[in-house]
Structures are given as C-alpha cells and as structure tokens.
Design an enzyme around this catalytic site. Structure first.
Site, PDB file in Angstrom:
ATOM      1  N   ASN A 184     -16.533  -0.412  11.190  1.00 47.68           N
ATOM      2  CA  ASN A 184     -16.424   1.044  11.261  1.00 47.68           C
ATOM      3  C   ASN A 184     -17.379   1.707  10.268  1.00 47.68           C
ATOM      4  O   ASN A 184     -17.980   2.734  10.583  1.00 47.68           O
ATOM      5  CB  ASN A 184     -14.985   1.502  11.013  1.00 47.68           C
ATOM      6  CG  ASN A 184     -14.157   1.478  12.286  1.00 47.68           C
ATOM      7  OD1 ASN A 184     -14.492   2.148  13.256  1.00 47.68           O
ATOM      8  ND2 ASN A 184     -13.102   0.682  12.288  1.00 47.68           N
TER       9      ASN A 184
ATOM     10  N   ILE B 218      -2.168  -0.427   0.379  1.00 46.05           N
ATOM     11  CA  ILE B 218      -1.250   0.698   0.476  1.00 46.05           C
ATOM     12  C   ILE B 218      -1.470   1.571  -0.761  1.00 46.05           C
ATOM     13  O   ILE B 218      -1.478   1.073  -1.886  1.00 46.05           O
ATOM     14  CB  ILE B 218       0.207   0.211   0.560  1.00 46.05           C
ATOM     15  CG1 ILE B 218       0.394  -0.610   1.832  1.00 46.05           C
ATOM     16  CG2 ILE B 218       1.172   1.383   0.504  1.00 46.05           C
ATOM     17  CD1 ILE B 218       1.701  -1.370   1.887  1.00 46.05           C
TER      18      ILE B 218
ATOM     19  N   HIS C  10      -6.305   3.433  12.517  1.00 46.49           N
ATOM     20  CA  HIS C  10      -5.318   2.369  12.674  1.00 46.49           C
ATOM     21  C   HIS C  10      -5.429   1.805  14.091  1.00 46.49           C
ATOM     22  O   HIS C  10      -5.483   2.579  15.056  1.00 46.49           O
ATOM     23  CB  HIS C  10      -3.911   2.913  12.421  1.00 46.49           C
ATOM     24  CG  HIS C  10      -2.853   1.867  12.553  1.00 46.49           C
ATOM     25  ND1 HIS C  10      -2.686   0.884  11.606  1.00 46.49           N
ATOM     26  CD2 HIS C  10      -1.949   1.631  13.521  1.00 46.49           C
ATOM     27  CE1 HIS C  10      -1.698   0.086  11.998  1.00 46.49           C
ATOM     28  NE2 HIS C  10      -1.240   0.519  13.157  1.00 46.49           N
TER      29      HIS C  10
ATOM     30  N   GLU D  25       3.354   7.952   3.807  1.00 42.98           N
ATOM     31  CA  GLU D  25       3.903   6.962   4.734  1.00 42.98           C
ATOM     32  C   GLU D  25       2.783   6.170   5.403  1.00 42.98           C
ATOM     33  O   GLU D  25       1.920   6.750   6.082  1.00 42.98           O
ATOM     34  CB  GLU D  25       4.745   7.654   5.814  1.00 42.98           C
ATOM     35  CG  GLU D  25       5.473   6.673   6.707  1.00 42.98           C
ATOM     36  CD  GLU D  25       6.014   7.306   7.991  1.00 42.98           C
ATOM     37  OE1 GLU D  25       6.396   6.541   8.885  1.00 42.98           O
ATOM     38  OE2 GLU D  25       6.027   8.548   8.092  1.00 42.98           O
ATOM     39  N   LEU D  26       2.780   4.858   5.239  1.00 43.04           N
ATOM     40  CA  LEU D  26       1.729   3.996   5.796  1.00 43.04           C
ATOM     41  C   LEU D  26       1.593   4.221   7.306  1.00 43.04           C
ATOM     42  O   LEU D  26       2.570   4.057   8.049  1.00 43.04           O
ATOM     43  CB  LEU D  26       2.069   2.525   5.506  1.00 43.04           C
ATOM     44  CG  LEU D  26       1.106   1.478   6.062  1.00 43.04           C
ATOM     45  CD1 LEU D  26      -0.270   1.601   5.428  1.00 43.04           C
ATOM     46  CD2 LEU D  26       1.667   0.080   5.870  1.00 43.04           C
TER      47      LEU D  26
ATOM     48  N   GLU E 258     -13.107   2.512  18.503  1.00 43.57           N
ATOM     49  CA  GLU E 258     -13.006   2.960  17.105  1.00 43.57           C
ATOM     50  C   GLU E 258     -14.333   3.522  16.630  1.00 43.57           C
ATOM     51  O   GLU E 258     -14.390   4.557  15.959  1.00 43.57           O
ATOM     52  CB  GLU E 258     -12.594   1.792  16.194  1.00 43.57           C
ATOM     53  CG  GLU E 258     -11.177   1.303  16.425  1.00 43.57           C
ATOM     54  CD  GLU E 258     -10.791   0.175  15.473  1.00 43.57           C
ATOM     55  OE1 GLU E 258     -11.436   0.010  14.420  1.00 43.57           O
ATOM     56  OE2 GLU E 258      -9.845  -0.563  15.801  1.00 43.57           O
TER      57      GLU E 258
HETATM   58  N1  3YE Z   1      -1.593   3.995   2.171  1.00 46.76           N
HETATM   59  C1  3YE Z   1      -0.728   5.024   2.412  1.00 46.76           C
HETATM   60  N2  3YE Z   1      -0.683   5.659   3.630  1.00 46.76           N
HETATM   61  C2  3YE Z   1      -1.508   5.304   4.677  1.00 46.76           C
HETATM   62  N3  3YE Z   1      -3.402   2.649   3.157  1.00 46.76           N
HETATM   63  C3  3YE Z   1      -3.973   2.615   4.372  1.00 46.76           C
HETATM   64  C4  3YE Z   1      -3.426   3.583   5.198  1.00 46.76           C
HETATM   65  C5  3YE Z   1      -2.450   4.237   4.435  1.00 46.76           C
HETATM   66  C6  3YE Z   1      -2.450   3.618   3.170  1.00 46.76           C
HETATM   67  O1  3YE Z   1      -1.426   5.900   5.760  1.00 46.76           O
HETATM   68  N4  3YE Z   1       0.130   5.394   1.439  1.00 46.76           N
HETATM   69  C7  3YE Z   1      -1.208  -4.266   4.140  1.00 46.76           C
HETATM   70  C8  3YE Z   1      -2.119  -3.114   4.014  1.00 46.76           C
HETATM   71  C9  3YE Z   1      -1.813  -2.100   5.036  1.00 46.76           C
HETATM   72  C10 3YE Z   1      -0.745  -4.719   2.757  1.00 46.76           C
HETATM   73  O2  3YE Z   1       0.397  -4.993   2.580  1.00 46.76           O
HETATM   74  N5  3YE Z   1      -1.651  -4.779   1.771  1.00 46.76           N
HETATM   75  C11 3YE Z   1      -1.339  -5.291   0.462  1.00 46.76           C
HETATM   76  C12 3YE Z   1      -2.567  -5.918  -0.126  1.00 46.76           C
HETATM   77  C13 3YE Z   1      -3.123  -6.998   0.723  1.00 46.76           C
HETATM   78  C14 3YE Z   1      -4.471  -7.481   0.237  1.00 46.76           C
HETATM   79  O3  3YE Z   1      -4.944  -7.066  -0.827  1.00 46.76           O
HETATM   80  O4  3YE Z   1      -5.079  -8.293   0.950  1.00 46.76           O
HETATM   81  C15 3YE Z   1      -0.873  -4.223  -0.489  1.00 46.76           C
HETATM   82  O5  3YE Z   1      -0.045  -4.548  -1.345  1.00 46.76           O
HETATM   83  O6  3YE Z   1      -1.334  -3.071  -0.420  1.00 46.76           O
HETATM   84  C16 3YE Z   1      -5.052   1.653   4.713  1.00 46.76           C
HETATM   85  C17 3YE Z   1      -4.507   0.513   5.548  1.00 46.76           C
HETATM   86  C18 3YE Z   1      -3.542  -0.309   4.755  1.00 46.76           C
HETATM   87  C19 3YE Z   1      -3.075  -1.482   5.573  1.00 46.76           C
END
Ligand code: 3YE
Length: 210
Positions: A14, A92, A109, A143-144, A174
C-alpha cells in the site's frame, strides 16, 4: 500540499501505491516520511528508492506501549504531518496516541467492516462461506478497526480460493481506494464528524458501503 507520514511494519505494498501516486506532480499530497517499527521492513527500501525520508523506531526498545507511542508521536511530529496513514502497521495504538491524531489518521483493513475486525480476515471470510470479501479505509479511533468507515471495495470469492489468492485480489482494490481516500482528505473534502466520516459535507453510512 498535504503532508502525509506513512507508518509500516512490513513489505509496504500500500505504501508503494502512495509513493507512485505522490510521484505525480498533480497529486494533492506528499509523503513526508515513512516510519517502521521493524528495521527489516521492505517498505523502507521502497521509500528510499522514492527519495523519501525513513525512520525506524522499534517497539522492542521501549518498556511499555505508552512510552513507545509517545516516542513515535514525537518522531512523527518532527515531520509536521497533516495526515497519518497506517499501511500494514501492525501495532494497536494507545488512546492518547489516537487522540493526538484524531480526525487525521487513516487505516486500511482487509475486510468489509464491520465484518472481521482483527487478524486473519481472508481465512475467516473463506471459512464463513462468504460470497464476497474486500477492504475498508477508515478513520482510526481507539477501537481496533472500529472507526468511521470512508470507502470500501468488494471482490468476489471464487471457487478454489485460498487465503493467498483472495488476499491478492483484495490488495489490487486496496491500492486503488487508499490513495483515493488520501486525495479526498488532502483536498479538504473528507472529515471525521463524531462516529461518521463526512465527504463533501455529506455524512457517509456507518457501513462504509457507497
Ligand atoms: N489501533 C487502534 N485503532 C485502530 N492500529 C491499527 C488500526 C488501529 C490501531 O483502528 N487503537 C495485531 C495488530 C492489529 C496485534 O495484536 N499486534 C500486536 C503486536 C504484534 C507485532 O508487533 O507483531 C500489538 O500488541 O499491538 C493498525 C492495525 C493493527 C493490527
């Protein structure tokens, strides 16, 4: 021009779509910097090839999520961005970080939100027997994957699809919709208004469908 900072964690397909769009003189935004939380992200090479500034900030160098996000905001703000673009950035984000960039941070997403928030969306759509799948560009809120949707693209699920073939079909879309939404934002036509996005003064549906 609108200054965008792009956050990545990986290969950055992207990101490439943004770099290609921004290379055109008539593009309404410029990519001021690309920041990765992973030093080996191929997207950093894409940015360097395009002559765009790069930064690496590893979350592993911080003791907690808040201190990482604070350092990241400080780094981002040195580029004085108007828009923050999450492009395969896999962290996150904390409420404070999200609030700091409220109404000026976008994510894409790989699902037709509100379906399949979170990970492994392609496999989940296949397992559910869905006939279509897709991607959604949305404003980032606490909210994710739960913030106001801006634009969705749907693709058919075909017989014999795997998560990989389906992901490829979704990614083509995308790369179309994400730069388009950034252009709307850069032109001042797109805003976040409470829990909805607003385009040209019209509230967009919560479903993201247009
Ligand atoms: N954070 C909030 N709201 C949103 N980040 C993203 C979108 C978005 C956001 O709408 N508050 C999966 C990541 C999810 C996960 O559990 N990641 C771990 C780390 C994993 C790693 O480092 O490899 C974590 O603890 O954050 C972007 C998309 C996030 C996808």
């Amino acid at each position: 021009k609108c200054r965008a900072v792009v956050l990545i964690s990986g290969s950055g397909t992207n990101l490439q779509a943004f770099l290609d769009a921004a290379a055109r003189e008539d593009c309404d935004y410029t990519v001021a910097a690309v920041i990765s939380n992973k030093a080996d992200a191929y997207g950093l090479t894409r940015a360097q090839n395009a002559g765009v500034a790069t930064e690496v900030l590893s979350h592993r160098d911080f003791s907690d999520r808040d201190s990482f996000d604070q350092a990241m905001a400080k780094l981002i703000d040195t580029y004085q961005p108007d828009l923050i673009i999450l492009a395969g950035f896999m962290r996150i984000l904390t409420p404070d970080f999200v609030r700091h960039y409220s109404g000026r941070m976008l994510n894409i997403h790989p699902s037709l939100l509100p379906k399949y928030q979170g990970l492994h969306t392609h496999q989940r759509a296949l397992d559910a027997g869905d006939s279509e799948h897709g991607a959604t560009v949305h404003f980032v809120t606490e909210e994710l994957d739960g913030g106001p949707p801006v634009l969705q693209a749907a693709v058919p699920i075909e017989a014999g699809d795997t998560a990989e073939t389906l992901a490829q079909r979704v990614q083509v879309q995308e790369h179309e919709i994400y730069p388009l939404v950034a252009t709307w934002f850069a032109q001042g036509r797109l805003k976040m208004a409470g829990d909805r996005a607003e385009l040209d003064g019209e509230l967009l549906p919560r479903s993201g469908k247009r």
